[in-house]
Design a protein around this motif. Structure first.
Motif, PDB file in Angstrom:
ATOM      1  N   ARG A   1       1.297 -22.479 -25.064  1.00  0.00           N
ATOM      2  CA  ARG A   1       0.497 -23.216 -24.083  1.00  0.00           C
ATOM      3  C   ARG A   1       1.043 -23.014 -22.674  1.00  0.00           C
ATOM      4  O   ARG A   1       0.291 -22.971 -21.704  1.00  0.00           O
ATOM      5  CB  ARG A   1       0.468 -24.708 -24.436  1.00  0.00           C
ATOM      6  CG  ARG A   1      -0.502 -25.041 -25.553  1.00  0.00           C
ATOM      7  CD  ARG A   1      -0.541 -26.519 -25.842  1.00  0.00           C
ATOM      8  NE  ARG A   1      -1.668 -26.861 -26.714  1.00  0.00           N
ATOM      9  CZ  ARG A   1      -1.831 -28.039 -27.282  1.00  0.00           C
ATOM     10  NH1 ARG A   1      -0.937 -29.003 -27.085  1.00  0.00           N
ATOM     11  NH2 ARG A   1      -2.881 -28.280 -28.049  1.00  0.00           N
ATOM     12  N   TYR A   2       2.350 -22.873 -22.579  1.00  0.00           N
ATOM     13  CA  TYR A   2       2.969 -22.629 -21.272  1.00  0.00           C
ATOM     14  C   TYR A   2       2.549 -21.266 -20.711  1.00  0.00           C
ATOM     15  O   TYR A   2       2.147 -21.158 -19.543  1.00  0.00           O
ATOM     16  CB  TYR A   2       4.491 -22.699 -21.399  1.00  0.00           C
ATOM     17  CG  TYR A   2       5.222 -22.135 -20.212  1.00  0.00           C
ATOM     18  CD1 TYR A   2       5.358 -22.878 -19.037  1.00  0.00           C
ATOM     19  CD2 TYR A   2       5.763 -20.855 -20.243  1.00  0.00           C
ATOM     20  CE1 TYR A   2       6.018 -22.356 -17.943  1.00  0.00           C
ATOM     21  CE2 TYR A   2       6.423 -20.327 -19.149  1.00  0.00           C
ATOM     22  CZ  TYR A   2       6.549 -21.080 -18.000  1.00  0.00           C
ATOM     23  OH  TYR A   2       7.191 -20.554 -16.910  1.00  0.00           O
ATOM     24  N   VAL A   3       2.621 -20.215 -21.523  1.00  0.00           N
ATOM     25  CA  VAL A   3       2.299 -18.877 -21.015  1.00  0.00           C
ATOM     26  C   VAL A   3       0.830 -18.775 -20.624  1.00  0.00           C
ATOM     27  O   VAL A   3       0.444 -17.905 -19.844  1.00  0.00           O
ATOM     28  CB  VAL A   3       2.667 -17.741 -22.009  1.00  0.00           C
ATOM     29  CG1 VAL A   3       4.136 -17.781 -22.369  1.00  0.00           C
ATOM     30  CG2 VAL A   3       1.808 -17.798 -23.266  1.00  0.00           C
ATOM     31  N   ASP A   4       0.025 -19.679 -21.150  1.00  0.00           N
ATOM     32  CA  ASP A   4      -1.408 -19.691 -20.869  1.00  0.00           C
ATOM     33  C   ASP A   4      -1.731 -20.307 -19.509  1.00  0.00           C
ATOM     34  O   ASP A   4      -2.860 -20.216 -19.043  1.00  0.00           O
ATOM     35  CB  ASP A   4      -2.102 -20.501 -21.970  1.00  0.00           C
ATOM     36  CG  ASP A   4      -3.482 -19.977 -22.282  1.00  0.00           C
ATOM     37  OD1 ASP A   4      -3.800 -18.857 -21.860  1.00  0.00           O
ATOM     38  OD2 ASP A   4      -4.248 -20.688 -22.944  1.00  0.00           O
TER      39      ASP A   4
ATOM     40  N   LYS B   1       2.114 -24.679 -14.644  1.00  0.00           N
ATOM     41  CA  LYS B   1       3.256 -24.342 -15.495  1.00  0.00           C
ATOM     42  C   LYS B   1       4.352 -25.390 -15.341  1.00  0.00           C
ATOM     43  O   LYS B   1       4.900 -25.902 -16.329  1.00  0.00           O
ATOM     44  CB  LYS B   1       3.807 -22.959 -15.134  1.00  0.00           C
ATOM     45  CG  LYS B   1       3.031 -21.779 -15.706  1.00  0.00           C
ATOM     46  CD  LYS B   1       3.749 -20.483 -15.379  1.00  0.00           C
ATOM     47  CE  LYS B   1       3.049 -19.261 -15.932  1.00  0.00           C
ATOM     48  NZ  LYS B   1       3.084 -19.135 -17.384  1.00  0.00           N
ATOM     49  N   ALA B   2       4.695 -25.722 -14.085  1.00  0.00           N
ATOM     50  CA  ALA B   2       5.760 -26.694 -13.832  1.00  0.00           C
ATOM     51  C   ALA B   2       5.377 -28.071 -14.360  1.00  0.00           C
ATOM     52  O   ALA B   2       6.206 -28.771 -14.958  1.00  0.00           O
ATOM     53  CB  ALA B   2       6.071 -26.758 -12.339  1.00  0.00           C
TER      54      ALA B   2
ATOM     55  N   GLU C   1      -3.672 -14.176 -24.118  1.00  0.00           N
ATOM     56  CA  GLU C   1      -2.216 -14.303 -23.970  1.00  0.00           C
ATOM     57  C   GLU C   1      -1.632 -15.173 -25.087  1.00  0.00           C
ATOM     58  O   GLU C   1      -0.574 -14.861 -25.646  1.00  0.00           O
ATOM     59  CB  GLU C   1      -1.864 -14.911 -22.605  1.00  0.00           C
ATOM     60  CG  GLU C   1      -2.120 -14.008 -21.426  1.00  0.00           C
ATOM     61  CD  GLU C   1      -3.586 -13.983 -21.001  1.00  0.00           C
ATOM     62  OE1 GLU C   1      -3.932 -13.146 -20.141  1.00  0.00           O
ATOM     63  OE2 GLU C   1      -4.394 -14.784 -21.525  1.00  0.00           O
ATOM     64  N   ALA C   2      -2.316 -16.272 -25.398  1.00  0.00           N
ATOM     65  CA  ALA C   2      -1.822 -17.163 -26.450  1.00  0.00           C
ATOM     66  C   ALA C   2      -1.831 -16.467 -27.807  1.00  0.00           C
ATOM     67  O   ALA C   2      -0.887 -16.602 -28.599  1.00  0.00           O
ATOM     68  CB  ALA C   2      -2.655 -18.431 -26.501  1.00  0.00           C
ATOM     69  N   VAL C   3      -2.885 -15.720 -28.086  1.00  0.00           N
ATOM     70  CA  VAL C   3      -2.961 -14.976 -29.347  1.00  0.00           C
ATOM     71  C   VAL C   3      -1.833 -13.950 -29.419  1.00  0.00           C
ATOM     72  O   VAL C   3      -1.118 -13.852 -30.436  1.00  0.00           O
ATOM     73  CB  VAL C   3      -4.335 -14.280 -29.493  1.00  0.00           C
ATOM     74  CG1 VAL C   3      -4.332 -13.346 -30.697  1.00  0.00           C
ATOM     75  CG2 VAL C   3      -5.446 -15.311 -29.614  1.00  0.00           C
TER      76      VAL C   3
ATOM     77  N   TRP D   1       7.539  -9.221 -21.326  1.00  0.00           N
ATOM     78  CA  TRP D   1       6.689 -10.267 -20.753  1.00  0.00           C
ATOM     79  C   TRP D   1       7.165 -11.648 -21.185  1.00  0.00           C
ATOM     80  O   TRP D   1       7.337 -12.553 -20.361  1.00  0.00           O
ATOM     81  CB  TRP D   1       5.240 -10.015 -21.186  1.00  0.00           C
ATOM     82  CG  TRP D   1       4.323 -11.181 -20.984  1.00  0.00           C
ATOM     83  CD1 TRP D   1       4.097 -11.870 -19.820  1.00  0.00           C
ATOM     84  CD2 TRP D   1       3.516 -11.817 -21.983  1.00  0.00           C
ATOM     85  NE1 TRP D   1       3.179 -12.885 -20.033  1.00  0.00           N
ATOM     86  CE2 TRP D   1       2.812 -12.869 -21.349  1.00  0.00           C
ATOM     87  CE3 TRP D   1       3.298 -11.570 -23.343  1.00  0.00           C
ATOM     88  CZ2 TRP D   1       1.931 -13.698 -22.046  1.00  0.00           C
ATOM     89  CZ3 TRP D   1       2.408 -12.390 -24.036  1.00  0.00           C
ATOM     90  CH2 TRP D   1       1.741 -13.439 -23.374  1.00  0.00           C
ATOM     91  N   LEU D   2       7.399 -11.823 -22.485  1.00  0.00           N
ATOM     92  CA  LEU D   2       7.801 -13.135 -22.991  1.00  0.00           C
ATOM     93  C   LEU D   2       9.190 -13.527 -22.505  1.00  0.00           C
ATOM     94  O   LEU D   2       9.452 -14.714 -22.249  1.00  0.00           O
ATOM     95  CB  LEU D   2       7.747 -13.150 -24.518  1.00  0.00           C
ATOM     96  CG  LEU D   2       6.350 -13.044 -25.131  1.00  0.00           C
ATOM     97  CD1 LEU D   2       6.436 -13.046 -26.654  1.00  0.00           C
ATOM     98  CD2 LEU D   2       5.448 -14.169 -24.656  1.00  0.00           C
TER      99      LEU D   2
END
Length: 209
Positions: free
Chosen positions: A15-18, A24-25, A146-148, A193-194
């Motif tokens: 959920r954060y990367v999305d 994000k913060a 991105e989430a997938v 990326w991650l």
């Protein structure tokens, strides 16, 4: 009292990367507060149990249909929205299901320096011998690309611990759609990326509120 050390579940991290920008913060801040207060409740537990029961006992969706009538009234609209897609997914496994439940284990992975808990909702072993470790996506919106990508990569990365020789699957439960890995995806690029996302997550977490 010192702030809790940075940590994320697979759901929290994806959920954060999305998210982008200030969102994000804000999201990491809410996770940090939740962790410090040890709060949090999973409203989907009974639905997952009903889906597992229908797979295990090959009851064709009877447990999913019944759970809507017995869940607490405050959760009934949520379950009414989820059960049709969950039933569609169940039927995609065959009628009766050509799969049995398989035992999965949680794993604790390190993404950069960030611990991330890898926790599938269920495991499946098909009659032909292949296996899947399944995460369920319950949100109103479909999972983003991105989430997938992040979910399937991190599950695959720890599959020997989670369910050896299985394939990761992310099921968009409201729509009954199963997402599987793209063979063309570059694992090394996803890792970089991650790792960058994890470093930013940890930095935000460690910044005083």
């Amino acid at each position: 009292m010192p702030a809790p050390t940075p940590y994320a579940t697979l759901l929290g991290f994806t959920r954060y990367v999305d998210r982008t920008g200030p969102a994000k913060a804000n999201f990491v801040g809410s996770l940090r507060k939740q962790r410090a207060s040890r709060s949090g409740f999973n409203p989907h537990g009974q639905l997952v149990k009903a889906l597992k029961a229908d797979i295990a006992f090959r009851t064709g969706g009877r447990h999913l249909a019944e759970i809507v009538t017995v869940v607490k009234p405050r959760w009934r609209p949520l379950y009414e929205a989820l059960v049709p897609g969950a039933t569609t997914y169940l039927r995609s496994l065959g009628e009766p299901p050509a799969a049995a439940l398989a035992q999965t284990r949680d794993a604790l992975g390190m993404v950069g320096g960030l611990p991330v808990k890898i926790n599938p909702h269920l495991g499946l072993r098909y009659d032909d011998g292949h296996a899947e470790a399944v995460r369920l996506h319950f949100d109103e919106s479909p999972p983003s690309e991105e989430a997938v990508l992040a979910t399937l990569h991190l599950m695959a990365r720890h599959m020997e611990h989670v369910l050896p020789h299985a394939e990761p699957v992310l099921v968009d439960l409201r729509r009954g759609v199963a997402h599987r890995r793209d063979p063309a995806a570059r694992a090394d690029q996803i890792e970089r990326w991650l790792a960058g996302e994890a470093a930013a997550f940890a930095a935000i977490w460690s910044t005083p509120a």
